[in-house]
Structure formats: C-alpha cells, structure tokens
Design a protein around this motif. Structure first.
Motif, short mmCIF file in Angstrom:
data_model
loop_
_atom_site.label_atom_id
_atom_site.label_comp_id
_atom_site.label_asym_id
_atom_site.label_seq_id
_atom_site.Cartn_x
_atom_site.Cartn_y
_atom_site.Cartn_z
N LYS A 78 0.82 -1.20 0.00
CA LYS A 78 0.00 0.00 0.00
C LYS A 78 0.86 1.26 0.00
N ASN A 79 2.15 1.15 -0.13
CA ASN A 79 3.01 2.34 -0.12
C ASN A 79 3.48 2.77 -1.50
N ILE A 80 2.97 2.15 -2.53
CA ILE A 80 3.39 2.51 -3.88
C ILE A 80 2.28 2.14 -4.85
N ASP A 81 2.18 2.87 -5.94
CA ASP A 81 1.24 2.51 -6.99
C ASP A 81 1.86 2.86 -8.34
N VAL A 82 1.16 2.52 -9.39
CA VAL A 82 1.70 2.71 -10.74
C VAL A 82 1.94 4.19 -11.04
N HIS A 83 1.03 5.04 -10.62
CA HIS A 83 1.16 6.48 -10.89
C HIS A 83 2.43 7.04 -10.22
N LEU A 84 2.65 6.68 -8.97
CA LEU A 84 3.85 7.13 -8.28
C LEU A 84 5.11 6.58 -8.95
N GLU B 35 -1.25 13.54 -0.93
CA GLU B 35 -2.69 13.56 -1.16
C GLU B 35 -3.28 12.20 -1.53
N SER B 36 -2.44 11.24 -1.89
CA SER B 36 -2.95 9.94 -2.34
C SER B 36 -3.56 9.15 -1.19
N GLU B 37 -4.71 8.58 -1.47
CA GLU B 37 -5.34 7.71 -0.48
C GLU B 37 -4.80 6.29 -0.59
N LYS B 38 -4.09 6.00 -1.68
CA LYS B 38 -3.54 4.66 -1.90
C LYS B 38 -2.20 4.47 -1.19
N ILE B 39 -1.57 5.57 -0.79
CA ILE B 39 -0.24 5.50 -0.21
C ILE B 39 -0.31 5.89 1.26
N GLU B 40 0.21 5.01 2.10
CA GLU B 40 0.26 5.31 3.53
C GLU B 40 1.43 6.26 3.78
N ASN B 41 1.16 7.33 4.50
CA ASN B 41 2.24 8.24 4.87
C ASN B 41 1.90 8.90 6.19
N SER B 42 2.93 9.33 6.87
CA SER B 42 2.71 9.99 8.14
C SER B 42 2.30 11.44 7.89
N HIS B 43 1.69 12.02 8.88
CA HIS B 43 1.24 13.40 8.79
C HIS B 43 2.45 14.33 8.66
N ILE B 44 2.32 15.32 7.81
CA ILE B 44 3.37 16.34 7.68
C ILE B 44 2.82 17.64 8.25
N SER B 45 3.59 18.26 9.11
CA SER B 45 3.12 19.49 9.75
C SER B 45 3.09 20.64 8.74
N ASN B 46 2.32 21.66 9.08
CA ASN B 46 2.26 22.84 8.21
C ASN B 46 3.64 23.46 8.04
#
Length: 131
Positions: A1-7, A61-72
């Motif tokens: 879930k951390n990569i897809d074709v578009h990425l 922004e991808s819902e397919k890729i798990e990522n941690s929150h990035i602060s403002n």
C-alpha cells in the motif's frame, strides 16, 4: 500500500531527469556565456523541481499511499526549498538576455540556499499562514 503505478511513473520521470543532470551541467560549464546553455540548464532545473513537487504532493494527497502526517511548518519549508530553484531558474533564463554572469549567480544562489539548513527560516516567517 506504499506505492502505486502512478507514483512509479512520476518517480521514473524524475529519475530520468536526474540522469540528464551531467549533460546540462557539462553544457553550462563549457558554454557558460551562451544563452542557450543557460536556458537548457534552467529548463532542466525547472522540470526537476516541478516533477519533485508533483511527486511530493501526490504522495501526500494519495489515499492509496500510507504516509505519516506532515506538519504545516514542514510543508512550508519543503515548498520553499522546491520553489526557490524553480523561481531562480525562471529569472536566470530571463536575465540571460541581459547579463549571463548574473544568471549564473542566480543558479549559484539557488544551490547555496538549499545547502544551508536554516535558509528557509526567513521566508517561512514571511509566509502568511500560521501553524
């Protein structure tokens, strides 16, 4: 879930542009007073920056890729680090019709800006949004 074709495709484009860095750098180094060399190098840097920006935003922004929150704050700093070389390259290309030395100075400034760890502090303070 951390990569897809578009990425993968964006990353392949980015790495293809990275592979061309020696060409545009050699061209600029050999013909540093030629406007076309300055323009080719600048367009290369612009494409690299925009592709990296696209990849970063896609990952965030991808819902397919798990990522941690990035602060403002981190988002602002990364945006500044991406934008400065792009902006400097645009101005370097335009200024090359007037003064090629100044164009090279702008490219140098962009490199030094991104090498200095605290360089985004001032620009981040000028950013209008709050954390």
């Amino acid at each position: 879930k951390n990569i897809d074709v578009h990425l993968t495709n964006i990353n392949a484009l980015f790495l293809g542009l990275v592979a061309l860095i020696p060409f545009s750098s050699q061209l600029l180094g050999t013909y540093s007073t030629a406007r076309i060399a300055i323009a080719i190098y600048g367009l290369h840097i612009i494409l690299l920056g925009l592709t990296l920006w696209w990849m970063r935003d896609y990952i965030i922004e991808s819902e397919k890729i798990e990522n941690s929150h990035i602060s403002n704050r981190d988002y602002r700093h990364s945006t500044i680090r991406l934008a400065v070389p792009i902006i400097c390259s645009v101005f370097a290309i335009l200024i090359s019709f007037y003064d090629t030395t100044l164009s090279l100075a702008l490219y140098t400034f962009a490199i030094i800006f991104n090498l200095l760890p605290q360089s985004t502090r001032l620009l981040s303070r000028l950013w209008l949004t709050k954390d």
